[in-house]
Design a protein around this motif. Sequence first.
Motif, PDB file in Angstrom:
ATOM      1  N   THR A  42       8.554   1.837  -6.865  1.00 18.60           N
ATOM      2  CA  THR A  42       9.455   1.375  -5.917  1.00 18.60           C
ATOM      3  C   THR A  42      10.725   1.547  -6.381  1.00 18.60           C
ATOM      4  OG1 THR A  42      10.170  -0.346  -4.170  1.00 18.60           O
ATOM      5  CG2 THR A  42       9.612  -0.994  -6.590  1.00 18.60           C
ATOM      6  N   ASN A 100       1.655  -1.970   5.159  1.00 14.83           N
ATOM      7  CA  ASN A 100       2.714  -0.942   5.014  1.00 14.83           C
ATOM      8  C   ASN A 100       4.027  -1.619   4.497  1.00 14.83           C
ATOM      9  OD1 ASN A 100       3.484  -2.021   7.383  1.00 14.83           O
ATOM     10  ND2 ASN A 100       3.531   0.058   8.336  1.00 14.83           N
ATOM     11  N   ASN A 102       5.215  -1.564   1.580  1.00 15.45           N
ATOM     12  CA  ASN A 102       6.167  -0.656   0.758  1.00 15.45           C
ATOM     13  C   ASN A 102       7.003   0.156   1.430  1.00 15.45           C
ATOM     14  OD1 ASN A 102       5.251   2.268   1.448  1.00 15.45           O
ATOM     15  ND2 ASN A 102       3.253   1.315   1.070  1.00 15.45           N
ATOM     16  N   HIS A 103       7.147   0.200   2.762  1.00 12.58           N
ATOM     17  CA  HIS A 103       8.193   0.871   3.754  1.00 12.58           C
ATOM     18  C   HIS A 103       9.146   0.031   3.712  1.00 12.58           C
ATOM     19  CE1 HIS A 103       4.955   3.059   6.334  1.00 12.58           C
ATOM     20  NE2 HIS A 103       4.673   3.256   5.018  1.00 12.58           N
ATOM     21  N   ALA A 109       4.841   1.166  -3.634  1.00 14.11           N
ATOM     22  CA  ALA A 109       4.059   2.483  -2.896  1.00 14.11           C
ATOM     23  C   ALA A 109       3.064   3.018  -3.918  1.00 14.11           C
ATOM     24  CB  ALA A 109       5.221   3.383  -2.345  1.00 14.11           C
ATOM     25  N   ASP A 127      -0.122   0.118  -0.321  1.00 12.97           N
ATOM     26  CA  ASP A 127       0.684  -0.877  -1.080  1.00 12.97           C
ATOM     27  C   ASP A 127      -0.289  -1.097  -2.327  1.00 12.97           C
ATOM     28  OD1 ASP A 127       2.163  -0.997   1.086  1.00 12.97           O
ATOM     29  OD2 ASP A 127       1.131  -3.009   1.766  1.00 12.97           O
TER      30      ASP A 127
END
Length: 151
Positions: A42, A100, A102-103, A109, A127
């Motif tokens: 990240t 998701n 991580n978006h 991510a 994730d």
Amino acid sequence: MKKIVLVLFTIMLAAGCSSKKTAVANDEKSASALSFEYEAITRGAYNKVVVTKDSIVTIKDRDMKNVVSKPTSKGDWDKLTAAAANVNLDGLNSLKAPSNKNHADAALAANVKVIKEGKEYRSTTFDHGNPPAEIASLVNKIVSISDLNKK
């Protein structure tokens, strides 16, 4: 006649030993041609694990100041290759992530890469801590044998 039989037996024995050596060499070559990479990133964090038959390298920062390397045990390697054998490598890049987060930087991510005989197979992004079910055992084994969860 005995000499001919003895010569033929010696040739057959030598050929048999040669083919066994070749089979053992091929097994060792295929094992050394296999490696695994797991990466979870990240904006503020970077984790990477590289596993080969000989070593497990855990990287916990982009500057590579926090790197831990240790040998791979035979048991860990066997469990890892068994988990990988259950994965469709050709379909790795089309797996659907179960979440998701991580978006929005709520989770790292992550992705996993399998390098087999010079060909790379890379997963879709998922994730960290929540891989697709098809690769969960492989990812969890990579993370568990690494030093990612150790301080």
